[in-house]
Design a protein around this motif. Structure first.
Motif, PDB file in Angstrom:
ATOM      1  N   VAL A  89      25.769  17.132  59.354  1.00 37.26           N
ATOM      2  CA  VAL A  89      26.963  16.287  59.427  1.00 37.26           C
ATOM      3  C   VAL A  89      26.648  14.844  59.036  1.00 37.26           C
ATOM      4  CG1 VAL A  89      26.780  15.622  61.876  1.00 37.26           C
ATOM      5  CG2 VAL A  89      29.034  15.888  60.832  1.00 37.26           C
ATOM      6  N   VAL A  90      25.427  14.373  59.330  1.00 44.61           N
ATOM      7  CA  VAL A  90      25.038  13.027  58.893  1.00 44.61           C
ATOM      8  C   VAL A  90      24.939  12.969  57.378  1.00 44.61           C
ATOM      9  CG1 VAL A  90      23.236  11.266  58.958  1.00 44.61           C
ATOM     10  CG2 VAL A  90      23.855  12.463  61.053  1.00 44.61           C
ATOM     11  N   ASN A  91      24.289  13.957  56.768  1.00 46.58           N
ATOM     12  CA  ASN A  91      24.169  13.995  55.310  1.00 46.58           C
ATOM     13  C   ASN A  91      25.528  14.042  54.625  1.00 46.58           C
ATOM     14  OD1 ASN A  91      21.374  13.902  55.004  1.00 46.58           O
ATOM     15  ND2 ASN A  91      21.145  16.104  55.295  1.00 46.58           N
ATOM     16  N   LEU A  92      26.439  14.841  55.179  1.00 51.45           N
ATOM     17  CA  LEU A  92      27.747  15.017  54.558  1.00 51.45           C
ATOM     18  C   LEU A  92      28.554  13.731  54.545  1.00 51.45           C
ATOM     19  CD1 LEU A  92      29.995  16.873  53.412  1.00 51.45           C
ATOM     20  CD2 LEU A  92      30.660  17.348  55.785  1.00 51.45           C
ATOM     21  N   HIS A  93      28.568  13.017  55.655  1.00 53.05           N
ATOM     22  CA  HIS A  93      29.462  11.864  55.797  1.00 53.05           C
ATOM     23  C   HIS A  93      28.793  10.521  55.517  1.00 53.05           C
ATOM     24  CE1 HIS A  93      32.755  14.259  57.404  1.00 53.05           C
ATOM     25  NE2 HIS A  93      31.887  14.879  58.181  1.00 53.05           N
ATOM     26  N   LEU A  94      27.461  10.435  55.731  1.00 51.34           N
ATOM     27  CA  LEU A  94      26.795   9.137  55.603  1.00 51.34           C
ATOM     28  C   LEU A  94      25.738   9.107  54.504  1.00 51.34           C
ATOM     29  CD1 LEU A  94      26.338   8.292  59.401  1.00 51.34           C
ATOM     30  CD2 LEU A  94      28.240   7.696  57.892  1.00 51.34           C
ATOM     31  N   GLY A  95      25.494  10.227  53.843  1.00 51.64           N
ATOM     32  CA  GLY A  95      24.575  10.228  52.724  1.00 51.64           C
ATOM     33  C   GLY A  95      23.155  10.622  53.102  1.00 51.64           C
ATOM     34  N   ILE A  96      22.348  10.878  52.059  1.00 52.05           N
ATOM     35  CA  ILE A  96      20.984  11.373  52.242  1.00 52.05           C
ATOM     36  C   ILE A  96      20.099  10.353  52.965  1.00 52.05           C
ATOM     37  CG2 ILE A  96      18.899  12.107  51.052  1.00 52.05           C
ATOM     38  CD1 ILE A  96      21.105  14.154  50.996  1.00 52.05           C
ATOM     39  N   SER A  97      20.259   9.058  52.639  1.00 50.32           N
ATOM     40  CA  SER A  97      19.389   8.049  53.249  1.00 50.32           C
ATOM     41  C   SER A  97      19.578   7.998  54.759  1.00 50.32           C
ATOM     42  CB  SER A  97      19.652   6.673  52.632  1.00 50.32           C
ATOM     43  OG  SER A  97      21.006   6.293  52.816  1.00 50.32           O
ATOM     44  N   ASN A  98      20.820   8.050  55.213  1.00 46.94           N
ATOM     45  CA  ASN A  98      21.078   8.082  56.659  1.00 46.94           C
ATOM     46  C   ASN A  98      20.612   9.400  57.266  1.00 46.94           C
ATOM     47  OD1 ASN A  98      22.542   5.597  57.694  1.00 46.94           O
ATOM     48  ND2 ASN A  98      23.773   6.061  55.891  1.00 46.94           N
ATOM     49  N   GLY A  99      20.721  10.480  56.490  1.00 47.76           N
ATOM     50  CA  GLY A  99      20.227  11.758  56.974  1.00 47.76           C
ATOM     51  C   GLY A  99      18.727  11.724  57.209  1.00 47.76           C
TER      52      GLY A  99
ATOM     53  N   PHE B  58      25.389   6.938  65.084  1.00 52.36           N
ATOM     54  CA  PHE B  58      25.723   7.947  64.079  1.00 52.36           C
ATOM     55  C   PHE B  58      27.032   8.676  64.377  1.00 52.36           C
ATOM     56  CE2 PHE B  58      21.094   7.776  62.926  1.00 52.36           C
ATOM     57  CZ  PHE B  58      21.293   7.380  61.614  1.00 52.36           C
ATOM     58  N   PRO B  59      27.302   9.090  65.636  1.00 54.76           N
ATOM     59  CA  PRO B  59      28.609   9.713  65.899  1.00 54.76           C
ATOM     60  C   PRO B  59      29.791   8.817  65.557  1.00 54.76           C
ATOM     61  CG  PRO B  59      27.108  10.212  67.683  1.00 54.76           C
ATOM     62  CD  PRO B  59      26.399   9.216  66.797  1.00 54.76           C
ATOM     63  N   VAL B  60      29.691   7.514  65.875  1.00 62.23           N
ATOM     64  CA  VAL B  60      30.780   6.585  65.541  1.00 62.23           C
ATOM     65  C   VAL B  60      30.958   6.473  64.038  1.00 62.23           C
ATOM     66  CG1 VAL B  60      31.463   4.153  65.579  1.00 62.23           C
ATOM     67  CG2 VAL B  60      30.686   5.256  67.682  1.00 62.23           C
ATOM     68  N   GLU B  61      29.847   6.288  63.313  1.00 63.80           N
ATOM     69  CA  GLU B  61      29.926   6.155  61.858  1.00 63.80           C
ATOM     70  C   GLU B  61      30.441   7.428  61.202  1.00 63.80           C
ATOM     71  OE1 GLU B  61      29.463   3.320  60.189  1.00 63.80           O
ATOM     72  OE2 GLU B  61      29.135   2.372  62.143  1.00 63.80           O
ATOM     73  N   ILE B  62      30.012   8.576  61.689  1.00 64.48           N
ATOM     74  CA  ILE B  62      30.472   9.852  61.143  1.00 64.48           C
ATOM     75  C   ILE B  62      31.972  10.009  61.363  1.00 64.48           C
ATOM     76  CG2 ILE B  62      30.342  12.360  61.462  1.00 64.48           C
ATOM     77  CD1 ILE B  62      27.341  11.913  62.157  1.00 64.48           C
ATOM     78  N   TYR B  63      32.425   9.684  62.576  1.00 64.43           N
ATOM     79  CA  TYR B  63      33.858   9.830  62.873  1.00 64.43           C
ATOM     80  C   TYR B  63      34.696   8.885  62.016  1.00 64.43           C
ATOM     81  CZ  TYR B  63      38.299   9.831  65.327  1.00 64.43           C
ATOM     82  OH  TYR B  63      39.631   9.924  65.621  1.00 64.43           O
ATOM     83  N   LEU B  64      34.255   7.648  61.862  1.00 67.93           N
ATOM     84  CA  LEU B  64      35.005   6.684  61.053  1.00 67.93           C
ATOM     85  C   LEU B  64      35.095   7.157  59.611  1.00 67.93           C
ATOM     86  CD1 LEU B  64      33.625   3.274  62.403  1.00 67.93           C
ATOM     87  CD2 LEU B  64      35.901   4.236  62.772  1.00 67.93           C
ATOM     88  N   SER B  65      34.004   7.728  59.096  1.00 71.25           N
ATOM     89  CA  SER B  65      34.019   8.236  57.724  1.00 71.25           C
ATOM     90  C   SER B  65      34.907   9.465  57.605  1.00 71.25           C
ATOM     91  CB  SER B  65      32.592   8.573  57.285  1.00 71.25           C
ATOM     92  OG  SER B  65      32.580   9.217  56.036  1.00 71.25           O
TER      93      SER B  65
END
Length: 475
Positions: free
Chosen positions: A113-123, A426-433
């Protein structure tokens, strides 16, 4: 918290890391969904969460409440529980994409879910943080096991030599013994897939938690009154009190890290009803049960010992008349952590070894597996990369534990490192995205404020716990 991975790995058989060469080497926190039959219900999800959260961290809660006092101590547990529950709600709605209930894409893991919404670098960053925490858990398990073995030894000493005897044993020997056992167990491939491990760990966790609570209540009844105060333990100055408070909050945050496994749990649920609705109900029930146990165990321990509350609750009953019960509880911790060390280490083993296999595909040292047959033992596989790396890994966790054998401070560091980035940021950033929330709307401001407060909290507890380790080492 020590059970958080094996409850899921036993059901869906996953590991963390990069893509593997066979089904036996699939990473723990995957970046792709596994084909599986989803039959989970709200109650199976509750069972996974409870067994994933409750661990030896519960034994530090009486000490944490003692530093904070009755009012702030109990409130802090409730506040961190509420923050964890809120973050789980945010993640529940991102399991499916783009729609939270009907979206065709499923995220089978936290890294997915991190990779999907925030990209590989955040993953990669989140994967690094998870691996650091896994390594830290190994160090904490060495320390905790040594404390439990020492408590058992001291209990027998008090039993036969009297309560006034000088019964002090050295933790180093127990750490070396634990390390030697783990070196052997680490050579077993896929140890974490043993299905009964989750059940055994859950039974052990609840057993020593309820024994600690029961012994505390019995001591309160024997005294005829409860210890403790509103302000907690008195210190010589305000600065010292501030650092102890930060360490206490770090220990409490260590007890609530289930955000990193929520996607795996949700990926086992059947639909209909929508998975996010089932998961929210399960989260509410599980966090309520867990928090009730934490409040009961932490409160009873503080009421039993007051200003003399030990860092590990069970160490306070070394000269108890019910020494056999204390020894049994500590034995449960040892059994629990012997398995948990492997559950938390095997994912990291897979990550490193798969990386070496990818980088050096022609190396015999890295890739060749030998079949070794010893007398009276079944044949087993031996790989020189696995043998050398896993042995060095176990040795490093054991040596660090010997250098810094500080139970409460080490738990606090682990809780501080994981709580803000993995449970809040990460949960906040994922939800916002995922929700495409516009900047500076009321929802956006509230979520950003939540994340900022989480960062300040995590930084405060991390500095305090590191300060505590340095202070203990110097003294």
């Amino acid at each position: 918290m020590e059970n958080q991975l094996h409850s899921i790995s036993s059901d869906i058989g996953v590991k963390m890391g990069v893509a593997a060469e066979s089904s036996d080497d699939i990473p723990l926190l995957l970046t792709q969904s596994l084909p599986l039959k989803r039959t989970g219900t709200v109650w199976t999800a509750v069972a996974h969460i409870v067994t994933g959260v409750i661990g030896s961290g519960v034994l530090s809660l009486p000490w944490s409440i003692a530093q904070l006092g009755w009012l702030a101590g109990l409130f802090s547990i409730l506040l961190i529980a509420a923050s964890t529950l809120f973050s789980s709600f945010l993640l529940c709605n991102t399991y499916r994409h783009p729609h939270p209930e009907y979206g065709p894409h499923r995220s089978a893991s936290y890294l997915d879910v991190v990779n999907l919404h925030l990209g590989i670098s955040n993953g990669r960053l989140s994967g690094l943080l998870v691996n650091i925490c896994l390594y830290g858990f190994g160090i904490a398990f060495v320390i905790t096991t040594a404390i439990s073995l020492r408590t058992i030894q001291n209990s027998f000493c008090y039993r036969y030599k009297g309560s006034e005897a000088a019964c002090e044993s050295v933790d180093v020997y127990y750490m070396l013994l634990f390390g030697a056992i783990q070196i052997v167990l680490s050579q077993i491939p896929n140890f974490h897939n043993i299905k009964w491990l989750s059940v055994v760990a859950a039974i052990m966790s609840f057993t020593y938690s309820f024994i600690g609570m029961g012994l505390s209540i019995a001591q309160i009844i024997e005294k005829g009154h409860a210890e403790g105060s509103i302000g907690g333990i008195s210190t010589s100055n305000g600065t010292e009190k501030l650092w102890l408070v930060s360490q206490a909050l770090g220990d409490i945050s260590f007890s609530y890290p289930f955000s990193t496994i929520i996607m795996e749990i949700q990926d086992t649920l059947k639909s209909p009803p929508p998975e996010n609705q089932t998961m929210k109900k399960a989260s509410v029930i599980a966090i309520t049960v867990t928090t009730f146990l934490y409040l009961s165990c932490g409160g009873a321990g503080y009421a039993a010992f007051g200003d003399n509350t030990p860092g590990n609750l069970l160490t306070g009953f070394g000269s108890s008349k019910s020494y056999w019960l204390v020894n049994f509880a500590n034995a449960c911790i040892v059994v629990h952590l012997v398995g948990s060390y492997q559950v938390y280490s095997q994912p990291l083993f897979a990550t490193v070894e798969n990386w070496f296999r990818f980088k050096f595909p022609d190396s015999e040292f890295v890739n060749h597996t030998y079949i070794l047959k010893l007398p009276l033992l079944p044949a087993f596989e031996l790989n020189f990369l696995s043998l050398s790396f896993r042995t060095a890994y176990v040795a490093s966790t054991t040596v660090i534990a010997m250098i810094f054998p500080y139970f409460n401070q080490m738990l606090g560091v682990l809780g501080s490192l994981s709580f803000w980035p993995l449970t809040i940021y990460f949960p906040v950033e994922i939800y916002l995205s995922h929700s495409s929330t516009e900047a500076w709307t009321a929802k956006w401001v509230l979520l950003r404020t939540f994340s900022i407060f989480g960062f300040v909290f995590g930084l405060f507890t991390l500095i305090g716990c590191i300060k505590g380790i340095v202070t203990e080492k110097i003294s």
